[in-house]
Every structure is written in structure tokens, then in C-alpha cells.
Design an enzyme around this catalytic site. Structure first.
Site, PDB file in Angstrom:
ATOM      1  N   ALA A 113      -9.786  -5.990   3.834  1.00 24.18           N
ATOM      2  CA  ALA A 113      -8.822  -6.062   4.947  1.00 24.18           C
ATOM      3  C   ALA A 113      -8.653  -4.745   5.693  1.00 24.18           C
ATOM      4  O   ALA A 113      -8.380  -4.738   6.895  1.00 24.18           O
ATOM      5  CB  ALA A 113      -7.460  -6.513   4.407  1.00 24.18           C
ATOM      6  N   ASN A 129     -22.777   0.400   7.491  1.00 21.73           N
ATOM      7  CA  ASN A 129     -21.568   1.164   7.790  1.00 21.73           C
ATOM      8  C   ASN A 129     -21.840   2.463   8.531  1.00 21.73           C
ATOM      9  O   ASN A 129     -20.988   2.967   9.253  1.00 21.73           O
ATOM     10  CB  ASN A 129     -20.779   1.451   6.495  1.00 21.73           C
ATOM     11  CG  ASN A 129     -21.654   1.863   5.346  1.00 21.73           C
ATOM     12  OD1 ASN A 129     -22.672   1.233   5.065  1.00 21.73           O
ATOM     13  ND2 ASN A 129     -21.284   2.924   4.662  1.00 21.73           N
ATOM     14  N   CYS A 151     -20.798  14.395   0.008  1.00 18.67           N
ATOM     15  CA  CYS A 151     -20.453  15.495  -0.890  1.00 18.67           C
ATOM     16  C   CYS A 151     -20.502  14.999  -2.322  1.00 18.67           C
ATOM     17  O   CYS A 151     -19.862  14.007  -2.664  1.00 18.67           O
ATOM     18  CB  CYS A 151     -19.070  16.034  -0.582  1.00 18.67           C
ATOM     19  SG  CYS A 151     -19.061  16.826   1.005  1.00 18.67           S
TER      20      CYS A 151
HETATM   21  N1  PLP Z   1     -19.259  -2.043   1.643  1.00 20.52           N
HETATM   22  C1  PLP Z   1     -19.303  -1.435   2.837  1.00 20.52           C
HETATM   23  C2  PLP Z   1     -20.451  -1.703   3.761  1.00 20.52           C
HETATM   24  C3  PLP Z   1     -18.287  -0.551   3.225  1.00 20.52           C
HETATM   25  O1  PLP Z   1     -18.352   0.048   4.404  1.00 20.52           O
HETATM   26  C4  PLP Z   1     -17.218  -0.317   2.308  1.00 20.52           C
HETATM   27  C5  PLP Z   1     -16.153   0.642   2.648  1.00 20.52           C
HETATM   28  O2  PLP Z   1     -16.403   1.786   2.970  1.00 20.52           O
HETATM   29  C6  PLP Z   1     -17.213  -0.989   1.088  1.00 20.52           C
HETATM   30  C7  PLP Z   1     -18.247  -1.850   0.783  1.00 20.52           C
HETATM   31  C8  PLP Z   1     -16.099  -0.797   0.087  1.00 20.52           C
HETATM   32  O3  PLP Z   1     -14.902  -1.345   0.596  1.00 20.52           O
HETATM   33  P1  PLP Z   1     -13.485  -1.159  -0.102  1.00 20.52           P
HETATM   34  O4  PLP Z   1     -12.925   0.116   0.459  1.00 20.52           O
HETATM   35  O5  PLP Z   1     -12.684  -2.344   0.313  1.00 20.52           O
HETATM   36  O6  PLP Z   1     -13.681  -1.106  -1.563  1.00 20.52           O
END
Ligand code: PLP
Length: 396
Positions: free
Chosen positions: A201, A152, A327
Site C-alpha cells: 500500500a 523499481n 550501501c
Molecule cells: N518489490 C519491489 C519491486 C519494491 O519496489 C519494493 C519496495 O521497495 C518491495 C518489493 C518491498 O516492498 P515493501 O516495502 O512493501 O516490503
């Protein structure tokens, strides 16, 4: 005042107009409970079945491979804890990558408290898993290996087929957190090599509060034990009344994303590359995300001699990006994702991630480049260390 330019699509995305339109009837008129045995219920059940088939056909998987959740965080909890408690103490070891999303790391912390053994697998300077280290970490009691398929923060993609080969040769299961990959890159390797994967989603122009777990329907794909009990919905795998409008919205969002995937990938990677090349023209800027095997919309750059949180504040009213720090209650810490790549904490804190999306235009990208360049220069002008570094270089 100019509107703030949004460059944080990996955090969340707006709902597409078509998605909102598709959902609307199911909030008011077609409100039935899909578990009810009468006309209102049957209508909702049919709509959900149709949406499930849309998702399955679009992604070339089976309807039964899909378990709806409230999002990726729930999906992660469902798979990790669900499988862990199913083992009856036989396999008590899991491997997770040290750059995993907090949802994975926090789940593992909880499982450790319950007596599970967790190996936090280091990643290299690009954030990639070393296959040699993975092979060495696998044990006869390794139940599951959890991989962050699409990072991410940096957008880097893991080599799933090679990872899957090693994991399955050891009779272990592979879970891929593919939350950021949906709608941005092909998911073929995720479905081919993973036993489980999770999605959300709101990362793909759908509504918040809905996601799904992929469960592979073959001899490797264990049935997930019920994790949320009550009502027996979804074959007992996740109790609770299904959220018809959000499921309809998610199916629409996934369909539209896949339909435009190729065109949008070309468009967005060209914009990302332009912005990245521009940012790397800034003196001493360093990219934390390289190569072609990465998300087309994401860049991550560090600016030495810049205080990341001040930079973010300076950018805040002009362009929405995220930075390389997290943070906590009492402090600001460098991002664990960048730290896991060996990036020193000062540099990690001086990093920003830009993630582009459907509405990003070339005009916005040019403005973003100007705004960030000016903000970095201003920060450095106030930094005595930057001045000293410069005069030293001039003297030599
Ligand atoms: N895993 C990854 C790689 C993400 O980027 C995120 C969201 O930031 C999540 C899990 C968690 O997703 P959700 O907001 O649907 O709980």
C-alpha cells in the site's frame, strides 16, 4: 530554506488525506477485533469485507484472490518459501530474474541453503527477460518463475503474456512482483498471466505495513500453504489479527489511484518526459530506461565522469532522488539492477533515479532540472578526467 523537492515516489509515498480520514475511526472508535464473535468484532469484520470487495471490484478480481500481508516483502516470502516447502521435494528448481528486488534474491539465497536449485536469469541491456533464455532455463522440476514486472529502478515493464505462456506450457507457476505497478499502470496482464503477485500500500499513497498477495483462483493457482501460523485467519493462509485501519486505508488508496489512473498517467508521463529530455541534454548523459512500455513516472539517467554518492550528497538538501548504488555494511556497491543490464559499475554509481508522484508540479520539475544540471557541472568541474577528456576532444 526552500523545502526539499520529493522525487522518490518509488521508494514510498505520503498517505493521501482521504486515506488517513478513512482509517481514523478504526484506530479509536471502531477498534474491534474482526475475529471476535460480538458486535465490535462483527463491525470490524464487515468493514474488512467491504474493503476487500472494493479492492477486488476496482481491480476486476475476486475477493478470495486477496491475502493480506504486511507488505510486498512478506508477500514475496509467503509465495516463494510457502510454495517451496509445499513441494515435498518433488520440484526443487526456481527461476528468478537477476534484476529482482532484494527480497526475492534474499529469499532465494535462503532457499539455496535449504537445498533448492535457483537459476538467476540474465536480463538484456534494457532489463528485459530473453524469452529464448527463459525457455532454455525451464526444467521439468521448475516449480516457479519469479518476474519483476515493473522495475523499481528503471520502470521497465516485462512482457508478461509471452513469459506466462512459456511458464505455463512447462507446468510451472508464475509469480509477478508487481509492487511498483499498482496505481501506475493497468494490472490486467498481471492478473491474466500470473498465478501469484504481490503488492504494497505504501507505494500507492496508502499506509506502510500493509500489502497483499494475489492468488489466481484457477487450476494453475495453487493454494498457498500457511506461512504464518496462528489463529487460522484468512483461511489459514496467514495467521494473525487483521489490521482493520490499514486494510481500510489501502482499499481507499487503491480505489482513488485506479479512479485517476488515466488522467494521472498522462499528466505524470508528460512531466517525466520533460525532465528526462532536459537531463539528457547534459553532455554525455545516458538514459537507462527507454521506450514506452515502462512506468509513466520513472526515469533513470547516468552521468559519466560524476561520482554518484557525491552527487547525491550535493542534491540531498534540495531534491530527494535515489542513486544507482546500494550501501552495504562496509562499502558502496553499484546497483545490482543496473549491473544486471551490463552497465559498468562506474556508470551505474553515477546514475540517478527520479520517480515522480501525485504532488509533483511542473515548477518542481523545472527546478529539479536546474539543480541536477548545476550539480553535475560542478562535479565535473572538479574532475580532472573530465577536463582531460574535453581537451582531447577539442584537439581532434
Ligand atoms: N518489490 C519491489 C519491486 C519494491 O519496489 C519494493 C519496495 O521497495 C518491495 C518489493 C518491498 O516492498 P515493501 O516495502 O512493501 O516490503
Amino acid at each position: 530554506m526552500r523545502p526539499v523537492i520529493y522525487m522518490d515516489y518509488n521508494a514510498t509515498t505520503p498517505c493521501r488525506k482521504e486515506v488517513v480520514e478513512a482509517m481514523l475511526p478504526y484506530f479509536e472508535h471502531d477498534f474491534g477485533n474482526p475475529s471476535s464473535d460480538h458486535a465490535h468484532g462483527w463491525m470490524a469484520k464487515d468493514a474488512i469485507e467491504e474493503a476487500t470487495t472494493t479492492i477486488a471490484n476496482t481491480l476486476h478480481i475476486q475477493d478470495n484472490d486477496i491475502i493480506y500481508t504486511s507488505g510486498a516483502t512478506e508477500g514475496i516470502n509467503m509465495v516463494l518459501k510457502g510454495l517451496a516447502f509445499e513441494t515435498n521435494g518433488k520440484k526443487r528448481h526456481m527461476i528468478v530474474t537477476s534484476n529482482a528486488h532484494k527480497a526475492v534474491l534474499d529469499c532465494c539465497g535462503y532457499l539455496e541453503e535449504k537445498g533448492f536449485d535457483i537459476t538467476y536469469l540474465p536480463v538484456d541491456s534494457q532489463g528485459l527477460v530473453s524469452l529464448t533464455e527463459l525457455e532454455a532455463a525451464l526444467r521439468s522440476d521448475t516449480l516457479l518463475v519469479s518476474i519483476l514486472y515493473a522495475n523499481n529502478e528503471t520502470g521497465m515493464l516485462q512482457p508478461l503474456s509471452k513469459i506466462g505462456e512459456l511458464v505455463h506450457a512447462n507446468n510451472s507457476l508464475l509469480f509477478s512482483d508487481a509492487t511498483q505497478a499498482l496505481g501506475k499502470v493497468s494490472l490486467t496482464s498481471v492478473f491474466e498471466h500470473s498465478d501469484f503477485a504481490c503488492f504494497s500500500a505504501h507505494k500507492v499513497y496508502g499506509p506502510k505495513g500493509i500489502g497483499w498477495v494475489y492468488r489466481k483462483p484457477n487450476e494453475n493457482g495453487k493454494a498457498l500453504p500457511g506461512f504464518i501460523h496462528g489463529g487460522g485467519q484468512q483461511n489459514g493462509q496467514r495467521g494473525g489479527t487483521l489490521n482493520t485501519p490499514l486494510i481500510i486505508g489501502m482499499a481507499k488508496a487503491i480505489f482513488l489511484a485506479q479512479e485517476n489512473l488515466e488522467r494521472e498517467t498522462k499528466r505524470i508521463s508528460a512531466l517525466r518526459d520533460f525532465l528526462e529530455e532536459g537531463l539528457l541534454q547534459i553532455d554525455q548523459a545516458i538514459s537507462n530506461s527507454t521506450g514506452t512500455h515502462r512506468l509513466p513516472n520513472t526515469l533513470n539517467v547516468s552521468f559519466p565522469f560524476v561520482d554518484g554518492s557525491k552527487l547525491l550528497t550535493a542534491l540531498g538538501l534540495k531534491v530527494a532522488v535515489s542513486n544507482g548504488s546500494a550501501c552495504k555494511a562496509t562499502s558502496v556497491a553499484p546497483s545490482h539492477v543496473l549491473s544486471s543490464m551490463g552497465i559498468p559499475s562506474g556508470l551505474a554509481m553515477a546514475s540517478i533515479r527520479c520517480s515522480l508522484g501525485l504532488s509533483t508540479t511542473s515548477e518542481e520539475v523545472k527546478q529539479t532540472l536546474d539543480i541536477i544540471t548545476t550539480a553535475v557541472e560542478r562535479q565535473r568541474a572538479d574532475n580532472i578526467l573530465w577536463e582531460q577528456r574535453y581537451s582531447k576532444t577539442e584537439q581532434t
